[in-house]
Design a protein around this motif. Structure first.
Motif, PDB file in Angstrom:
ATOM      1  N   PHE A  63      36.002 -11.103  -5.901  1.00 17.47           N
ATOM      2  CA  PHE A  63      37.085 -11.525  -5.033  1.00 17.47           C
ATOM      3  C   PHE A  63      36.770 -11.104  -3.601  1.00 17.47           C
ATOM      4  O   PHE A  63      36.504  -9.930  -3.330  1.00 17.47           O
ATOM      5  CB  PHE A  63      38.412 -10.896  -5.481  1.00 17.47           C
ATOM      6  CG  PHE A  63      38.894 -11.407  -6.803  1.00 17.47           C
ATOM      7  CD1 PHE A  63      39.703 -12.518  -6.872  1.00 17.47           C
ATOM      8  CD2 PHE A  63      38.509 -10.791  -7.983  1.00 17.47           C
ATOM      9  CE1 PHE A  63      40.144 -13.000  -8.091  1.00 17.47           C
ATOM     10  CE2 PHE A  63      38.947 -11.264  -9.205  1.00 17.47           C
ATOM     11  CZ  PHE A  63      39.768 -12.381  -9.260  1.00 17.47           C
ATOM     12  N   THR A  71      44.989 -10.959  -4.173  1.00 23.24           N
ATOM     13  CA  THR A  71      43.557 -11.170  -3.988  1.00 23.24           C
ATOM     14  C   THR A  71      42.946 -10.041  -3.173  1.00 23.24           C
ATOM     15  O   THR A  71      41.875  -9.514  -3.499  1.00 23.24           O
ATOM     16  CB  THR A  71      43.301 -12.513  -3.282  1.00 23.24           C
ATOM     17  OG1 THR A  71      43.924 -13.560  -4.021  1.00 23.24           O
ATOM     18  CG2 THR A  71      41.810 -12.793  -3.171  1.00 23.24           C
ATOM     19  N   GLU A  75      40.172  -7.174  -4.347  1.00 23.62           N
ATOM     20  CA  GLU A  75      38.934  -6.985  -3.586  1.00 23.62           C
ATOM     21  C   GLU A  75      38.753  -5.520  -3.205  1.00 23.62           C
ATOM     22  O   GLU A  75      37.651  -4.967  -3.307  1.00 23.62           O
ATOM     23  CB  GLU A  75      38.962  -7.876  -2.338  1.00 23.62           C
ATOM     24  CG  GLU A  75      37.660  -7.882  -1.542  1.00 23.62           C
ATOM     25  CD  GLU A  75      37.638  -6.800  -0.466  1.00 23.62           C
ATOM     26  OE1 GLU A  75      36.530  -6.341  -0.118  1.00 23.62           O
ATOM     27  OE2 GLU A  75      38.715  -6.415   0.005  1.00 23.62           O
TER      28      GLU A  75
END
Length: 268
Positions: A63, A71, A75
């Motif tokens: 990601f 998201t 990450e």
């Protein structure tokens, strides 16, 4: 009686055997949930971005940075640069409905990443109020899980130690943050409530009574009174609960109070 999963013989009113209980992969799935397909829209006040991924020959998907909270959170959890995690975890859990204070009627939308956040944050250490707030919310998730664990129709020898371990984890998370005086008071009240969650209700009431006698807890007074009345009601001590609710100002209205008044016979 038999286990509802494997059929193995269990005790009276015991629905899960020890082996099946230990296969429970995600204890946070026990938390009351919002079975609402529009939960993202309602909680975020906008429609979340959707995307379809696949098919890929490689099973590993990474990601990158994005505007979407979830998201970006994924990450950061996967990267070596985690400086922004405290504020993101704090904001994300707040968005899901995990307050700093324990209210007892929290309901969460189903989120697979929730356990990942709890596990990944166990070994992290940051400074600042954002991290302290994030830790309180993470602790509250574990406290609420402990409460739900105590309700399960399984052998107490299985559920009680597990629930107490979750409660201890919650308290440890509270203590890992750099708490301001306001956050400190919130966590002290939360600790008292957790005692009720794991069956030490009388100790919880004694702790709450102490806070009611402290002048510096005046801003938590209504919250404390509501919890004291709730615990007394759970213990079947209705007359005492009515007296506690009567200590709240008549003009004070909150959903939990109205529910208590209804349960206690329409007290005005």
């Amino acid at each position: 009686m038999g286990c509802i999963s494997c059929g193995e013989k269990t005790g009276d009113n015991v629905l899960l055997c020890k082996a099946c209980f230990e296969r429970l992969k995600d204890p946070f799935s026990l938390l009351p949930s919002l079975l609402d397909p529009t939960a993202d829209m309602r909680l975020n006040h906008f429609c979340s971005v959707s995307m379809r991924i696949g098919p890929f020959s490689d099973s590993d998907i990474t990601f990158g940075r994005g505007l979407e909270m979830i998201t970006r959170l994924r990450e950061l959890l996967m990267s070596s640069h985690k400086d922004q995690l405290p504020i993101l975890i704090d904001r994300y859990l707040s968005m899901l409905g995990i307050d700093l204070r324990l209210y007892g009627d929290e309901r969460l939308p189903r989120r697979g990443i929730l356990r990942q956040i709890v596990n990944a944050s166990s070994d992290l250490s940051f400074s600042g109020e954002s991290w302290a707030r994030a830790l309180i919310r993470l602790g509250n998730i574990e406290a609420l899980t402990a409460r739900e664990m105590m309700k399960l129709p399984i052998e107490p020898s299985i559920s009680i130690p597990y629930a107490k371990a979750m409660a201890e984890n919650a308290v440890k998370r509270y203590e890992r943050g750099e708490l301001s005086p306001t956050l400190k008071k919130i966590t002290e009240v939360n600790k008292a409530i957790i005692l009720h969650f794991i069956g030490s209700s009388d100790d919880a009431i004694r702790r709450l009574d102490q806070f009611l006698s402290f002048e510096d807890f005046i801003d938590e007074r209504h919250h404390i009174l509501i919890w004291k009345a709730t615990i007394l009601l759970d213990l079947g001590r209705d007359s005492e609960a009515i007296k506690v609710i009567g200590e709240l100002p008549k003009e004070f209205h909150e959903r939990r109070v109205e529910k208590l008044r209804l349960l206690l016979g329409g007290l005005k």
